[in-house]
Design an enzyme around this catalytic site. Structure first.
Site, PDB file in Angstrom:
ATOM      1  N   CYS A   1      46.182  38.658  36.807  1.00  0.00           N
ATOM      2  CA  CYS A   1      46.006  39.058  38.214  1.00  0.00           C
ATOM      3  C   CYS A   1      45.427  40.467  38.218  1.00  0.00           C
ATOM      4  O   CYS A   1      46.062  41.411  38.687  1.00  0.00           O
ATOM      5  CB  CYS A   1      47.327  39.021  38.968  1.00  0.00           C
ATOM      6  SG  CYS A   1      48.164  37.413  38.961  1.00  0.00           S
TER       7      CYS A   1
ATOM      8  N   GLY B   1      41.741  46.362  38.658  1.00  0.00           N
ATOM      9  CA  GLY B   1      41.641  46.668  37.238  1.00  0.00           C
ATOM     10  C   GLY B   1      42.408  47.854  36.717  1.00  0.00           C
ATOM     11  O   GLY B   1      42.202  48.259  35.570  1.00  0.00           O
ATOM     12  N   GLY B   2      43.335  48.403  37.503  1.00  0.00           N
ATOM     13  CA  GLY B   2      44.080  49.570  37.029  1.00  0.00           C
ATOM     14  C   GLY B   2      44.813  49.334  35.723  1.00  0.00           C
ATOM     15  O   GLY B   2      44.721  50.133  34.781  1.00  0.00           O
ATOM     16  N   LYS B   3      45.546  48.238  35.640  1.00  0.00           N
ATOM     17  CA  LYS B   3      46.301  47.943  34.419  1.00  0.00           C
ATOM     18  C   LYS B   3      45.373  47.419  33.319  1.00  0.00           C
ATOM     19  O   LYS B   3      45.638  47.632  32.135  1.00  0.00           O
ATOM     20  CB  LYS B   3      47.423  46.957  34.722  1.00  0.00           C
ATOM     21  CG  LYS B   3      48.488  47.548  35.658  1.00  0.00           C
ATOM     22  CD  LYS B   3      49.602  46.559  35.934  1.00  0.00           C
ATOM     23  CE  LYS B   3      50.638  47.175  36.866  1.00  0.00           C
ATOM     24  NZ  LYS B   3      50.088  47.428  38.224  1.00  0.00           N
TER      25      LYS B   3
ATOM     26  N   ASP C   1      40.960  37.340  38.098  1.00  0.00           N
ATOM     27  CA  ASP C   1      41.618  37.296  39.403  1.00  0.00           C
ATOM     28  C   ASP C   1      40.949  36.207  40.228  1.00  0.00           C
ATOM     29  O   ASP C   1      39.711  36.086  40.241  1.00  0.00           O
ATOM     30  CB  ASP C   1      41.518  38.639  40.127  1.00  0.00           C
ATOM     31  CG  ASP C   1      42.594  38.781  41.191  1.00  0.00           C
ATOM     32  OD1 ASP C   1      43.534  39.570  40.996  1.00  0.00           O
ATOM     33  OD2 ASP C   1      42.510  38.073  42.230  1.00  0.00           O
TER      34      ASP C   1
ATOM     35  N   ASP D   1      50.625  40.602  36.944  1.00  0.00           N
ATOM     36  CA  ASP D   1      50.938  41.615  37.959  1.00  0.00           C
ATOM     37  C   ASP D   1      50.903  40.888  39.295  1.00  0.00           C
ATOM     38  O   ASP D   1      49.878  40.837  39.971  1.00  0.00           O
ATOM     39  CB  ASP D   1      49.898  42.735  37.896  1.00  0.00           C
ATOM     40  CG  ASP D   1      50.228  43.899  38.810  1.00  0.00           C
ATOM     41  OD1 ASP D   1      51.335  43.915  39.381  1.00  0.00           O
ATOM     42  OD2 ASP D   1      49.364  44.788  38.964  1.00  0.00           O
TER      43      ASP D   1
ATOM     44  N   CYS E   1      55.234  45.298  42.083  1.00  0.00           N
ATOM     45  CA  CYS E   1      55.486  46.626  42.662  1.00  0.00           C
ATOM     46  C   CYS E   1      56.461  46.466  43.818  1.00  0.00           C
ATOM     47  O   CYS E   1      56.276  47.028  44.897  1.00  0.00           O
ATOM     48  CB  CYS E   1      54.186  47.302  43.091  1.00  0.00           C
ATOM     49  SG  CYS E   1      53.169  46.337  44.227  1.00  0.00           S
TER      50      CYS E   1
END
Length: 432
Positions: free
Chosen positions: A239, A243-245, A263, A306, A360
């Site tokens: 997921c 693209g942060g992780k 995604d 995520d 989160c």
């Protein structure tokens, strides 16, 4: 703009949010577009008043005896700027744009009323229907834990280990007060803004433009590290979103070309391409169609999920979301989490492959309960012990999280009060 104009603008934005049930960021943007005379300092000050009022809507309203937008804005001014009633009156004297002042009795109530006597949900600054959820999720000190998500957040950055180190990046951002984060070995933190101030536009700085740092909450950095990605492994971020992780995983694996980012929502995925280019994360292959993943079934050493969630752990940054959240929306999210876990599980390599589940959110119904339900459907998976995972992946960092037992192992919960981060749940499962 003078103070009165800023207060009136904040009241107008809050009224727009309440009447149209729209995200506060959209309301603030529209206000700015229709009031182009307002400078950047004015917009920041107005935004601070609006966000502070939304973060503490319940407690401010209870203390003022009135939760109208006007009352909430004056409460935010008194609390966030430390202004007493007489100082507010003096600052607004003769200001024809200023909204009507609350009464002296309202200001006195706000200053003297004992918040400890308020209902639990008011003290926690959450909707009534979520009080039981928070009590189950966060334990005996849930009110203090929830209230910490009503504080102003810091601005966290992750140093891209592919291009630099933390000491060099901190030196380049020293004028903004950037300092090493307490838990993440890759993080820098710029303190929360005070009063009418604003965070620096770090995205305009060379250190960002060159890809040396990315904006990423310290909690997000930690859960990315806990995935345990190693060079030489095949890794799927199922997921990936913006693209942060994914970027964090690419740095952790020293840029080897074995990371896949997927995604199902191409709009969410769209920003990843520019971010990968700036970070020089050439190891990542991006996918937007499930058919492109067929070769990865049963072949991934690590799969990160995520999952879509209520975002309750991000309410410091998106306080309007907690007042829009409903029971039906929570139920929809838990169904989506079950579905995405089931879809991702087939890509995990049997005989030791890992599945990392992240949200989160701080709500148990989205976290431990989803892991338990997954295990009931997939008996070939087992939950690892969160403490052991932390020691394995963050050996030099003292563990600082809430333990979430379940499934023969445990997950962990990062919170604003305990960890100083946004709220994140993390559990790592191994496929036997």
């Amino acid at each position: 703009m003078r103070l009165g104009g800023r207060l009136a603008a904040a009241v107008e934005v809050l009224d727009d949010v309440a009447k149209r049930h729209r995200p506060v960021a959209d309301a603030l943007k529209d206000w700015g577009l229709s009031h182009r005379f307002a400078g950047s300092g004015d917009r920041s000050a107005i935004g601070n008043l609006v966000y502070d009022a939304l973060r503490r809507r319940r407690s401010f309203g209870w203390r003022m005896g009135n939760d109208s937008p006007r009352a909430l804005v004056f409460a935010a001014l008194a609390e966030g700027y430390g202004m007493a009633a007489d100082a507010v009156a003096a600052a607004l004297e003769g200001d024809r744009f200023a909204p009507k002042l609350p009464s002296a009795a309202d200001f006195e109530r706000f200053r003297t009323v004992d918040l400890a006597k308020a209902p639990d949900a008011v003290r926690a600054d959450v909707p009534d229907w979520l009080a039981d959820e928070f009590a189950i999720s966060l334990g005996p000190e849930w009110i203090a834990e929830a209230a910490a998500f009503a504080e102003r957040p810091p601005l966290d950055l992750r140093v891209n280990a592919l291009l630099g180190n933390r000491e060099e990046a901190a030196a380049k951002l020293a004028e903004f007060g950037a300092a090493a984060t307490r838990l993440s070995p890759l993080g820098l933190r710029i303190p929360p803004i005070a009063g009418a101030g604003r965070h620096p536009n770090v995205q305009a700085e060379a250190v960002f433009q060159m890809g040396t740092v990315e904006v990423q909450d310290e909690g997000s950095q930690l859960v990315s590290l806990l995935v345990g990605a190693k060079a030489g492994e095949t890794i799927l971020d199922f997921c990936a979103g913006a693209g942060g992780k994914t970027l964090a995983l690419a740095a952790a694996t020293a840029g080897e070309r074995r990371i896949h980012a997927f995604d199902a929502d191409r709009r969410r995925l769209a920003p990843i391409y520019e971010r990968l280019r700036r970070a020089r994360a050439e190891s990542v292959e991006v996918h937007s169609r499930t058919g492109e993943l067929e070769a990865l079934e049963g072949a991934c050493d690590r799969v990160l999920v995520d999952a879509p969630c209520t975002g309750s752990g991000t309410w410091r940054r998106r306080p309007d979301a907690k007042w829009r959240l409903s029971r039906s929306a929570l139920e929809k999210r838990t169904a989506e989490q079950d579905a995405v876990l089931d879809s991702a599980a087939r890509f995990v390599r049997p005989g030791g492959g890992r599945l990392a589940y992240v949200t989160c959110s701080v709500l148990a119904s989205e976290n431990g309960a989803r892991v338990e339900a997954f295990l009931a459907r997939h008996p070939d998976f087992a939950v690892e012990d969160a403490g052991a995972v932390w020691r394995e992946e963050l050996s030099d960092v003292p563990p600082d999280f809430l333990n979430v037992p379940g499934g023969g192992g445990s997950g962990l919960l990062l919170t604003a009060r305990r960890s100083g981060t946004d709220g994140f749940f993390f559990a790592r499962l191994v496929r036997r």
